[in-house]
Design a protein around this motif. Structure first.
Motif, short mmCIF file in Angstrom:
data_model
loop_
_atom_site.label_atom_id
_atom_site.label_comp_id
_atom_site.label_asym_id
_atom_site.label_seq_id
_atom_site.Cartn_x
_atom_site.Cartn_y
_atom_site.Cartn_z
N VAL A 144 -17.16 -38.51 5.83
CA VAL A 144 -16.59 -38.89 7.13
C VAL A 144 -15.43 -37.96 7.49
CG1 VAL A 144 -15.26 -40.72 8.28
CG2 VAL A 144 -17.40 -41.27 7.09
N ASP A 145 -14.57 -37.68 6.52
CA ASP A 145 -13.44 -36.77 6.77
C ASP A 145 -13.93 -35.38 7.17
OD1 ASP A 145 -11.65 -38.79 6.20
OD2 ASP A 145 -11.20 -38.08 4.16
N ALA A 183 -13.75 -42.63 14.90
CA ALA A 183 -13.67 -41.33 15.55
C ALA A 183 -15.01 -40.61 15.54
CB ALA A 183 -12.61 -40.47 14.87
N GLN A 193 -15.12 -35.07 10.66
CA GLN A 193 -14.04 -35.13 11.64
C GLN A 193 -13.15 -33.89 11.63
OE1 GLN A 193 -12.23 -39.33 12.07
NE2 GLN A 193 -12.93 -39.22 9.94
N SER A 213 -15.37 -44.37 10.12
CA SER A 213 -14.31 -44.04 11.07
C SER A 213 -14.82 -44.20 12.49
CB SER A 213 -13.85 -42.60 10.86
OG SER A 213 -13.01 -42.20 11.93
N ARG A 257 -16.25 -41.50 2.21
CA ARG A 257 -15.01 -41.17 2.92
C ARG A 257 -14.87 -39.66 3.07
NH1 ARG A 257 -12.72 -45.68 -0.03
NH2 ARG A 257 -12.14 -47.29 1.49
N LEU A 317 -18.30 -49.82 14.28
CA LEU A 317 -18.60 -48.41 14.48
C LEU A 317 -19.74 -48.21 15.46
CD1 LEU A 317 -18.38 -47.31 10.75
CD2 LEU A 317 -16.60 -47.11 12.51
#
Length: 195
Positions: A152-153, A44, A156, A42, A149, A69
Motif C-alpha cells: 500500500v505504501d 488514498a 502511494q 489506505s 502495508r 475503502l
C-alpha cells in the motif's frame, strides 16, 4: 484516467490491482482480508481485486467496505488490458503470461509465486520478472499484514512507482506477437536463408 473511470474508480487516485490468476487465489484473497481487517489499507488508494470466484468476490467486497475503502471487486475481467491501464501497481501470481503482460504494459508488480508449480516455474518466473523490472516477489507462506502495508505504501509513492514503471517499460515487449509473426513469415518463405 479513462480506464479508471470506465471501471468506476476515481481518476485521481492510484490503483492497486490484486489478482491471483484466472481461478483466483484463496491464499492471496485470505491474506488481503486479514490485512484489511487489521487496518492495513489506505483510503488514498483505490483497489481493483479480481477474486476468481463469486464467493470470494462477495467476501472481499464486504472486507473492503468494512475497512472503508474504495474497491471494485470482480470474479475476473474479460479484457484484462483495462485493469493494466488503470493500475499503478499490481500484485499477481507468477504465471509467465501475466508477468510478460505487466512488463509490456509498464505496470510495476509484486509477485507471489504459486507454491508447488511444475518445476517451480513460477518462482523462476518471479526471479526473471524482478531482474527485468518487477518490484519484488514474496513467498506465499510468509505473507504478513506488514507486507500488505508495504504494498500500500509503495502504491502511494508516485516517484517510486514511476521508477519501477520505467524499468518495466524498458523490459517489456509490447510488440512481441508481431515480431514472432514476422519471423515465422520470413522462415516460411523458401527464399529465406534459414528455410
Amino acid at each position: 484516467a479513462s480506464a479508471r473511470a470506465a471501471l468506476g474508480l476515481p481518476a485521481d487516485k492510484p490503483v492497486l490491482l490484486l489478482m491471483g490468476g484466472s481461478q483466483g487465489s484463496r491464499a492471496i484473497n485470505g491474506w488481503v482480508e486479514q490485512a484489511l481487517a487489521a487496518g492495513a489499507g489506505s483510503p488514498a488508494l483505490s483497489y481493483l481485486h479480481l477474486a476468481g470466484s463469486e464467493e470470494a468476490r462477495d467476501q472481499l467486497a464486504r472486507a473492503y467496505t468494512q475497512a472503508g475503502l474504495r474497491a471494485r471487486v470482480e470474479t475476473f475481467l474479460p479484457g484484462i488490458g483495462i485493469a493494466y491501464r488503470a493500475a499503478s501497481l499490481a500484485l499477481v501470481r507468477g504465471g509467465g503470461a501475466t508477468l510478460a503482460e505487466l512488463l509490456a504494459a509498464g505496470v510495476p508488480g509484486v509477485c507471489v509465486p504459486m507454491p508447488g508449480s511444475a518445476d517451480d516455474h513460477q518462482r523462476k518466473n518471479a526471479d526473471a520478472f524482478v531482474a527485468m523490472g518487477g518490484v519484488r516477489w514474496l513467498e506465499e507462506s510468509t505473507l504478513t499484514t506488514d507486507h500488505f502495508r508495504e504494498l500500500v505504501d509503495l502504491a502511494q509513492s508516485p516517484w517510486q512507482i514511476e521508477q519501477h514503471a520505467q524499468r518495466a517499460r524498458s523490459a517489456g515487449r509490447p510488440n512481441a506477437a508481431a515480431v514472432v509473426a514476422r519471423r515465422l513469415v520470413n522462415l516460411s518463405n523458401p527464399q529465406h536463408p534459414a528455410a
